[in-house]
Every structure is written in C-alpha cells, then in structure tokens.
Enzyme design. Structure first.
Site, PDB file in Angstrom:
ATOM      1  N   HIS A  27       1.103  -4.661  -5.853  1.00  0.00           N
ATOM      2  CA  HIS A  27       0.999  -3.212  -5.709  1.00  0.00           C
ATOM      3  C   HIS A  27       1.159  -2.801  -4.243  1.00  0.00           C
ATOM      4  CE1 HIS A  27      -0.952  -2.179  -9.767  1.00  0.00           C
ATOM      5  NE2 HIS A  27      -0.617  -3.455  -9.812  1.00  0.00           N
ATOM      6  N   ASP A 122      -3.158   4.503  -6.081  1.00  0.00           N
ATOM      7  CA  ASP A 122      -2.931   3.571  -7.177  1.00  0.00           C
ATOM      8  C   ASP A 122      -3.895   3.880  -8.320  1.00  0.00           C
ATOM      9  OD1 ASP A 122      -1.801   1.401  -8.487  1.00  0.00           O
ATOM     10  OD2 ASP A 122      -1.990   0.066  -6.764  1.00  0.00           O
TER      11      ASP A 122
END
Length: 466
Positions: A27, A122
């Site tokens: 990520h 996120d």
C-alpha cells in the site's frame, strides 16, 4: 511548515495534499508513486509515516516531498519492532490495525497544524473522513487494489450488519456478476474472513465500505482502458467522484540485482526463466512449497522461486524451509528467501514468465517487464485481481486447484507454465497476444500523464465544491 489559506476561489495557490497510507508496503509504495506524480505537476505533497520506515520510503519518494512522522501507541501483544505488516501473522496484523486506530489524536493534530486542502488515506484508517470533515479538509480514499475488488465488495455488501440483497445483483455489469458467482468454496471462505474479521476491531470489509461511504471522493489505481465496467459501477453505487489515477508504475526500477542472482540469471537465454514470487505478505506452507518447486522442475524451464517464511514462525518451520533453499535440478533452478529487487528481476532479459499471487503491483510489473503471467492467488483481493486477468482480460492463466481447499498439484503448475511459455496451444496464443496488448497500454507514458492531470483537475474541483 506553514498552513495555507483554504479559499476555494484563489486559483494561484498550489494544491496542498497530505498522503496517509497504511503500514503495508504493498500500500505504501502506490501512495509513494501517486505522491511523485502529483509533485511533478505542482502539487504540494506531505507524506505521513513512521520514523522507522522513512529510510525505505525515501529511496523511492521525490526528495522534495517532506515526510512527517507519527508514533504507534503501545498495544498489548504487539512487539515494539513491528512497524509494517511484512512477514507478520494475522494476529499481529490485527494488532497493528488497532495501533493505527489509536493514532487518531496524533493525526488530527498534524492535520490541524498543516491545514491541507485534501488528505488521501487508506481504508484501514476508516476514521479519517470524520476527522477531516471537522477540520474542513476534503478526504479521498485511495484504493490500491484493482477496481474489481472494491466493486465486488459493494456487490455483496457483506458486513456484520448487512446481508446481500437482490437489487445489488441486478445492477452490476454482467461480467462482474458472472465472476462473483463463479467463486469457489476456498475463495469464498477467504473473502468471508475479510468480511467478518477475527477480533474486536472492524473487519477489512467494514473498514473499506465505511471509507468509501464517508469520504468525499474515491481514487482507484486503475484505468478505464482496463477496468471501465468496475469503475463505473463503484461510481454509480456511491454517487460521488471516482478518480482513476492510472497504474502509477515507477519510471525505472532502482538499485541492482543481488550479484549472485544476477550471475545466475545471466546464464540463461532470453525469455526462458520462470520467476516465482508472492510478495511480502503471502506465505505458502512447507508442503505447498515442495509441491510448487516440484512442478517448476517438471516444466523443463529454468526457474527462480523466492519463498518467504513469517518472521515470527516457529524455528522448526524455518529450518525445514532452509533445507529447500539452494540450487535445484542440477543448477537449472534456484530457491531462495528474503528481499529481492522484484521489478529489476522481472525486467531482466532472461525472465519470461511470472508466477505470482495476484497483487496489483506484481501483475503490472510483470506485464511491463515482458513476462507471461501465471496466477496463484491466496487471499482477499488477489482472487478478484486474478479473475480480472484470467476471465475478463484473458491475459493470464491460473494454476488449477481443488475447489474445496485450494490445493494445487505439481502437474497443474507444469501445465499452466507450459501453456504460456510454449507456442502452439490456442489458449496460450490468445493469452500471449492479450498480455502484449495490455503491455502496450501500460507503457503509454502520455496516457499516465493524462490520468495524473485529470486527477489533479478533479481534486481542485472537489476542493472548490461545498
């Protein structure tokens, strides 16, 4: 760092954006690549992360982008040296998510001081939209998965408080519905785990759905050329901007291949080596590793398999893996563990095939590196990414597995590899042609630049909106 005024009608001021990824390298680096693209187009970017991983991030992040740090509060059971999900068990990953939830007061103070116009976050930090709204900041959830993954999550609407509904099944594109209904029992069990979670904290699915529901806009690491149906479906469900960012591949792999591996790869002809890697957070059992290596030996091609073990795994398991590490098949195969420069190895002339777990970055790096694709997914979004590549784009083959438990055999490994590596079969010819088309799309730098500029334009419109 001084704050900027938030006047929507002052177009001379640069857009100021804070990037806040979760603590998983799969990520973090998409956030890094998006940060670089934004900064190259005049956006003022600030990157938030832990002090212990700054050095790794700084190697890839534009040197002009400042990095601000926050600290993880202590959580019972979470070792102090765990700062990312790399090589962590699910129990430790869950504790790490709880630690991220506990950073909320710190992040709120940082945002209040910086006063950016936008925070890109996120899904693990599903509380960010609420914090941002209180401070007058627009929040953008950045999906580092393919759009098909979040589209399928919406489709089934699986949370502890919501059941699938028939009206959802009528709305999605036929291709997406067909894929979701074709999931096998072992794939459904994995998705159910992510839907329900394993502890008191919110599950993956509930965090994801909450992030999409309460943010001001959704960004997705994809393109209309690859995933138009899924992108449009997500937009139709939430009735808010869904902003494709492009695939955001780094311009060129940095660093060097480890000398021993480079010397070994240089022994083989162009496009003949099968590279087998499963990222930093996917682990095979010892039994699976042995079956995989046996299948690789049966292909007749040279192969390099990078097979890792959990950092906190039992000593006996690590010792059993060490028995498997080394040269195989008379020097034609190599099995190793630990970190390797994956993008650089994939672009080595000798490498012609990638067996991977279905991570978005691994797929795209393999395609751009000139590899044929063989998929062996193990969890979550990996299954949906694989469905996209195998069923929608027909640019990969999947290793056949037993429906109930996902077991694969050495013969299945051999068959999949030889399908894409040996000319002759109708299926192999189609897959090779489609992966070449996909490579052509991904290598269009002008297309990526258009997506970046379009993304920035939409961010400015978002900031100007009420």
């Amino acid at each position: 760092m001084g704050s900027l005024a938030m006047e929507g009608d002052n177009h001379d001021q640069p857009l100021q954006v804070v990037m806040f990824p979760s603590l998983a390298f799969g990520h973090i680096f998409p956030f890094v690549h998006l940060s670089n693209a934004l900064a190259a187009n005049g956006v003022k970017v600030t990157f938030l992360t832990l002090p212990s991983i700054v050095a790794k991030i700084r190697l890839a992040l534009d040197p002009n982008i400042p990095i601000l740090n926050y600290e993880l509060p202590p959580i019972d059971g979470l070792p102090s040296d765990v700062d990312t999900t790399a090589r962590c068990s699910e129990v430790l990953v869950e504790l790490l998510r709880q630690a991220m939830d506990a950073t909320r007061p710190q992040i709120a103070k940082i945002l209040a001081k910086l006063s950016p116009q936008v925070i890109v976050f996120d899904f693990v930090q599903g509380w960010v939209p609420e914090v941002a709204e209180l401070l007058g900041i627009k929040s953008v959830y950045f999906c580092v998965f393919n759009a098909i993954s979040i589209a399928s999550t919406i489709l089934f609407g699986v949370t502890p408080h919501q059941r699938p509904s028939l009206w959802r099944l009528r709305l999605p594109p036929r291709e997406l519905l067909s894929i979701c209904l074709s999931l096998k029992p072992y794939e459904l069990r994995s998705l159910l785990y992510y839907a329900c979670g394993s502890g008191p904290a919110a599950s993956y699915f509930s965090r994801l759905l909450s992030s999409m529901a309460f943010c001001d806009a959704i960004a997705v690491k994809s393109t209309y050329e690859v995933e138009a149906p899924s992108i449009k479906y997500v937009s139709s469900q939430y009735r808010k901007p869904v902003l494709p960012t492009g695939v955001l591949l780094p311009k060129a792999p940095a660093g060097d291949i480890e000398p021993k591996l480079d010397e070994w790869l240089n022994k083989f002809p162009k496009g003949t080596v099968v590279l087998c890697m499963f990222g930093s957070e996917t682990y095979l059992s010892v039994k699976q590793k042995k079956e995989l290596v046996a299948g690789l030996e049966m292909t007749g091609f040279p192969f390099l398999a990078v097979l890792n073990t959990l950092a906190y795994a039992a000593k006996a398991k690590k010792q059993e893996l060490e028995v498997e590490i080394g040269e195989k098949a008379g020097g034609r195969g190599m099995v190793c563990s630990g970190w390797v420069n994956q993008p650089l190895i994939m672009s080595h002339p000798a490498v012609g095939c990638s067996i991977n777990h279905g991570g978005v970055s691994s797929i795209m790096e393999a395609v751009v590196g000139g590899c044929q694709l063989v998929m062996l997914p193990f969890k979550g979004d990996q299954y949906m990414n694989t469905k996209l590549m195998v069923k929608q784009l027909r640019a990969a083959v999947e290793i056949n597995r037993r429906a109930w438990d996902g077991w694969f055999t050495r013969k299945a490994v051999r068959k999949a590899v030889r399908t894409v590596m040996v000319d002759g079969s109708k299926k192999g010819t189609l897959v090779r042609a489609n992966v070449a088309k996909l490579r052509g799309i991904l290598q269009q730098q002008e297309l990526q630049e258009d997506y970046t500029k379009g993304f920035i334009t939409m961010l400015k419109e978002l900031v100007a909106s009420p």
